[in-house]
Design a protein around this motif. Sequence first.
Motif, short mmCIF file in Angstrom:
data_model
loop_
_atom_site.label_atom_id
_atom_site.label_comp_id
_atom_site.label_asym_id
_atom_site.label_seq_id
_atom_site.Cartn_x
_atom_site.Cartn_y
_atom_site.Cartn_z
N LYS A 1 0.91 -1.23 0.04
CA LYS A 1 -0.26 -0.06 0.07
C LYS A 1 0.95 1.24 -0.02
CE LYS A 1 -2.29 1.41 3.88
NZ LYS A 1 -3.27 1.47 4.71
N SER A 2 1.77 1.40 0.95
CA SER A 2 2.46 2.77 1.01
C SER A 2 3.31 3.00 -0.17
CB SER A 2 3.13 2.90 2.54
OG SER A 2 4.22 1.79 2.54
N GLN A 3 4.33 1.97 -0.64
CA GLN A 3 4.96 1.90 -1.94
C GLN A 3 4.02 2.31 -3.17
OE1 GLN A 3 8.06 2.25 -2.59
NE2 GLN A 3 8.74 1.48 -4.13
N LEU A 4 2.88 1.64 -3.22
CA LEU A 4 2.24 1.88 -4.33
C LEU A 4 1.57 3.37 -4.32
CD1 LEU A 4 0.70 0.74 -6.82
CD2 LEU A 4 -1.36 0.11 -4.95
N ALA A 5 1.21 3.99 -3.29
CA ALA A 5 0.79 5.44 -3.18
C ALA A 5 1.87 6.17 -3.31
CB ALA A 5 -0.11 5.47 -1.75
N ARG A 6 3.05 5.99 -2.67
CA ARG A 6 4.23 6.97 -2.97
C ARG A 6 4.55 6.96 -4.44
NH1 ARG A 6 9.37 6.78 -3.38
NH2 ARG A 6 9.56 4.45 -3.26
N LEU A 7 4.61 5.91 -5.16
CA LEU A 7 5.05 5.83 -6.64
C LEU A 7 3.96 6.48 -7.38
CD1 LEU A 7 6.75 2.44 -6.84
CD2 LEU A 7 7.95 4.45 -6.83
N ALA A 8 2.76 6.16 -7.18
CA ALA A 8 1.34 6.31 -8.00
C ALA A 8 1.13 8.08 -7.78
CB ALA A 8 0.12 5.59 -7.70
N ASN A 9 1.27 8.62 -6.80
CA ASN A 9 1.35 10.03 -6.35
C ASN A 9 2.10 10.91 -7.38
OD1 ASN A 9 -0.30 12.08 -5.44
ND2 ASN A 9 1.25 12.28 -3.73
N ASN A 10 2.10 10.89 -8.50
CA ASN A 10 2.97 11.71 -9.48
C ASN A 10 2.26 11.97 -11.02
OD1 ASN A 10 4.98 12.23 -11.33
ND2 ASN A 10 6.38 10.73 -10.46
N SER A 11 2.13 13.25 -11.11
CA SER A 11 1.43 13.77 -12.25
C SER A 11 2.23 13.40 -13.50
CB SER A 11 1.22 15.40 -12.26
OG SER A 11 2.58 15.84 -12.15
N ASN A 12 3.50 13.11 -13.30
CA ASN A 12 4.15 12.75 -14.51
C ASN A 12 3.56 11.28 -15.11
OD1 ASN A 12 5.92 14.86 -15.07
ND2 ASN A 12 7.33 14.08 -13.56
N ILE A 13 3.24 10.56 -14.08
CA ILE A 13 2.43 9.16 -14.36
C ILE A 13 1.06 9.43 -14.77
CG2 ILE A 13 1.75 7.03 -13.27
CD1 ILE A 13 4.14 6.93 -11.59
N SER A 14 0.19 10.13 -13.90
CA SER A 14 -1.28 10.47 -14.18
C SER A 14 -1.37 10.97 -15.29
CB SER A 14 -2.03 11.06 -13.17
OG SER A 14 -1.43 12.22 -13.04
N ASN A 15 -0.60 11.85 -15.97
CA ASN A 15 -0.75 12.47 -17.34
C ASN A 15 -0.95 11.59 -18.31
OD1 ASN A 15 -0.90 15.08 -15.97
ND2 ASN A 15 1.23 15.55 -16.53
N ASN A 16 -0.15 10.34 -18.16
CA ASN A 16 -0.11 9.38 -19.26
C ASN A 16 -1.18 8.32 -19.28
OD1 ASN A 16 2.07 10.33 -20.82
ND2 ASN A 16 3.22 9.63 -18.98
N TYR B 1 -0.37 0.15 -17.98
CA TYR B 1 0.76 -0.07 -17.26
C TYR B 1 1.25 1.33 -16.74
CZ TYR B 1 2.79 0.27 -21.78
OH TYR B 1 3.19 0.40 -23.09
N TRP B 2 2.14 1.31 -15.85
CA TRP B 2 2.62 2.48 -15.19
C TRP B 2 3.80 2.13 -14.49
CZ3 TRP B 2 3.31 3.43 -10.09
CH2 TRP B 2 2.12 2.91 -9.28
N LEU B 3 4.84 2.73 -14.26
CA LEU B 3 6.18 2.45 -13.52
C LEU B 3 6.43 3.68 -12.98
CD1 LEU B 3 8.29 0.09 -13.36
CD2 LEU B 3 9.38 1.24 -14.89
N GLY B 4 6.83 3.65 -11.70
CA GLY B 4 7.38 4.67 -10.68
C GLY B 4 8.47 5.39 -11.26
N GLU B 5 8.38 6.50 -11.21
CA GLU B 5 9.45 7.53 -11.95
C GLU B 5 10.88 7.06 -11.75
OE1 GLU B 5 10.26 12.09 -13.58
OE2 GLU B 5 8.86 11.68 -11.94
N PRO B 6 11.24 6.95 -10.53
CA PRO B 6 12.84 6.25 -10.01
C PRO B 6 13.12 5.11 -10.96
CG PRO B 6 11.39 6.84 -8.05
CD PRO B 6 10.40 6.69 -9.27
#
Length: 179
Positions: free
Chosen positions: A16-31, A90-95
């Motif tokens: 949960k916390s890792q998913l929320a941390r990575l997904a909370n990123n407009s560089n991901i949601s914009n796609n 799919y989406w991948l955390g920016e790091p």
Amino acid sequence: MNHKEINIRQLQESDKSQLARLANNSNISNNLRDYFPNPYDDEDAESFIKMTIAQDPTTSFGIEFEGELCGVISLILQNDIYRKSAEIGYWLGEPYWGKGITTKAVSQITEYGFEKLNLIRIYAGIIEYNTSSMRVLEKSGFKMEGIFQKAIIKNDKIWDEHRYYILNKGYIKNKDKQL
């Protein structure tokens, strides 16, 4: 890179916390589609994980790199006359960008879709500015099917959708076989 470090696996409540941390990123949601929350918090992660655990068959997976959750990949099964098709998302955390992780995950879920779910076709619609995602699909064997002109509204702008697909080679070889 040793691709054994990259796996898709069922999401767990401990993600949960890792998913929320990575997904909370407009560089991901914009796609992604607008139903993907932005901002993305622990409650969003928790409800998504619960939904994936309840899936039968499982069609949404965590992407794991070196033992760490780094993204999500899903097959959205279609119905009615499209019931042997699925849309991939799919989406991948920016790091984790630029390491070949998504390409490997796309190949793994494609194999799963063809071998375990007996799909004939998997496709994706990519917003015109997401060239990285287009490259991922091309490296994974997907072919450009066409461009849907001005088909997407994202962030109050109108964009083309680039459609990609891949067919189950096992089915193509046995196309006279009844379903």
